[in-house]
Design a protein around this motif. Structure first.
Motif, short mmCIF file in Angstrom:
data_model
loop_
_atom_site.label_atom_id
_atom_site.label_comp_id
_atom_site.label_asym_id
_atom_site.label_seq_id
_atom_site.Cartn_x
_atom_site.Cartn_y
_atom_site.Cartn_z
N GLU A 96 0.84 -1.18 0.00
CA GLU A 96 0.00 0.00 0.00
C GLU A 96 0.88 1.23 0.00
N GLN A 97 0.30 2.38 -0.19
CA GLN A 97 1.06 3.62 -0.26
C GLN A 97 1.40 4.19 1.11
N GLY A 98 0.78 3.66 2.14
CA GLY A 98 1.08 4.14 3.49
C GLY A 98 -0.04 4.98 4.08
N SER A 99 -0.67 4.47 5.11
CA SER A 99 -1.75 5.18 5.80
C SER A 99 -1.62 4.95 7.30
N ALA A 100 -1.87 5.99 8.09
CA ALA A 100 -1.91 5.81 9.53
C ALA A 100 -2.98 4.79 9.88
N LEU A 101 -2.79 4.04 10.95
CA LEU A 101 -3.70 2.94 11.29
C LEU A 101 -5.15 3.40 11.33
N HIS A 102 -5.41 4.56 11.90
CA HIS A 102 -6.81 5.00 12.04
C HIS A 102 -7.42 5.44 10.71
N TYR A 158 -0.09 -3.66 6.54
CA TYR A 158 0.87 -4.47 5.78
C TYR A 158 1.76 -5.25 6.75
N SER A 159 2.24 -4.58 7.78
CA SER A 159 3.10 -5.23 8.77
C SER A 159 2.39 -6.39 9.45
N ALA A 160 1.10 -6.22 9.72
CA ALA A 160 0.33 -7.27 10.36
C ALA A 160 0.28 -8.53 9.49
N THR A 161 0.11 -8.34 8.19
CA THR A 161 0.05 -9.51 7.31
C THR A 161 1.40 -10.21 7.24
N LEU A 196 8.27 -0.30 -5.51
CA LEU A 196 9.04 0.78 -4.89
C LEU A 196 8.90 2.05 -5.72
N ASP A 197 8.97 1.90 -7.03
CA ASP A 197 8.81 3.07 -7.91
C ASP A 197 7.46 3.74 -7.68
N ALA A 198 6.41 2.90 -7.51
CA ALA A 198 5.07 3.46 -7.29
C ALA A 198 5.00 4.20 -5.96
N ALA A 199 5.66 3.64 -4.94
CA ALA A 199 5.66 4.29 -3.63
C ALA A 199 6.38 5.63 -3.69
N GLU A 201 6.76 7.50 -6.45
CA GLU A 201 5.92 8.39 -7.25
C GLU A 201 4.71 8.87 -6.46
N GLY A 202 4.21 8.03 -5.54
CA GLY A 202 3.07 8.40 -4.72
C GLY A 202 3.41 9.30 -3.56
N GLY A 203 4.69 9.61 -3.40
CA GLY A 203 5.10 10.53 -2.35
C GLY A 203 5.35 9.91 -1.00
N MET A 204 5.42 8.56 -0.95
CA MET A 204 5.65 7.90 0.33
C MET A 204 7.04 8.24 0.87
#
Length: 254
Positions: A96-102, A158-161, A196-199, A201-204
């Motif tokens: 995923e691109q990265g989101s806070a848990l909440h 992601y870490s949980a999986t 990684l390229d997508a992350a 480009e997505g600003g992660m």
């Protein structure tokens, strides 16, 4: 035929691109007969074609690892073509691109769990059935350094999986060690792939920031991970089971 995987029949999921495709090529280079399973038909067929062009032996099977019937059919196709299943690399996964848990949505959570965790479970389920019937085999699962340590990247789901894959690997190894089945996991850090390229480009993060996550300051290539999979699926690692091996340039050591 020569090489540490000479003649071995291997099933690799998620091998249409990235680490999976590199793993298929590396395995074929070591003499393995490779079955490539992926939902991406074009990419999967391209990987198989490249292996055959280079003188190796490969076949493509379309399979969605979240669907039990697809995984069962992929194992059956491998056995039909090669006579057995000596090793399996359960690499298929999503990020995923990265989101806070909440802020993680149910849809995002369900997709990650379905592919990254359920997909590995289903793959192992049918691979182990075949390996029990034939007297043994080796399984290597794709986990992540994110399943070993906490990272401030907004990837709790992601870490949980990946942590689940690490735990399942450890327990399965104990369950089947006396049936001559070894189960290990590989936990990469940050690898140069399309994901990684997508992350980036997505600003992660920037490429420099991604590399800085490693104490070495250097990103890894897919082939670096592929070589570790090859080691774990060869007789060179015959006494290694239940391990989650980090390939992370020291990322998990701090």
């Amino acid at each position: 035929m020569s090489g540490k995987l000479a003649g071995k029949a291997v099933l690799i999921t998620g091998a249409s691109q990235g680490i999976g495709a590199a793993t298929a090529r590396v395995f074929a280079g070591y003499g393995a007969r490779v079955a490539i399973a992926d939902v991406n038909e074009e990419g999967g067929r391209e990987t198989a074609a490249q292996i055959e062009k280079d003188g190796g032996e490969a076949l493509f099977v379309r399979a969605d690892v979240t669907v039990g019937a697809d995984v069962e059919a992929a194992v059956a196709a491998t056995v039909a073509a090669y006579g057995r299943l000596d090793a399996a690399v359960n690499n298929a996964g999503v990020e995923e691109q990265g989101s806070a848990l909440h802020e993680v949505t149910e849809d995002a959570w369900d997709k990650l769990v379905a592919v990254n965790l359920k997909g590995v479970w289903l793959s192992m389920k049918y691979e182990i059935r075949q390996m029990l019937a034939q007297g043994g085999g080796t399984i290597a699962n794709m986990a992540s350094v994110a399943g070993l340590v906490g990272l401030p990247l907004g990837i709790s789901d992601y870490s949980a999986t990946k942590g689940g894959v690490v735990a399942m690997t450890r327990t399965a190894a104990i369950e089947y060690v006396r049936q001559n089945i070894r189960v290990n996991a590989v936990c990469p850090g940050v690898v140069r792939t399309a994901l990684l390229d997508a992350a980036i480009e997505g600003g992660m993060f920037t490429e420099a920031e991604a590399a800085a996550l490693h104490p070495s300051g250097v990103l890894m290539d897919p082939e670096d991970v592929a070589e570790t999979f090859a080691f774990l699926c060869s007789d060179e690692s015959k006494h290694i089971t239940g391990q989650s091996i980090a390939i992370d340039a020291g990322m998990s050591a701090g």
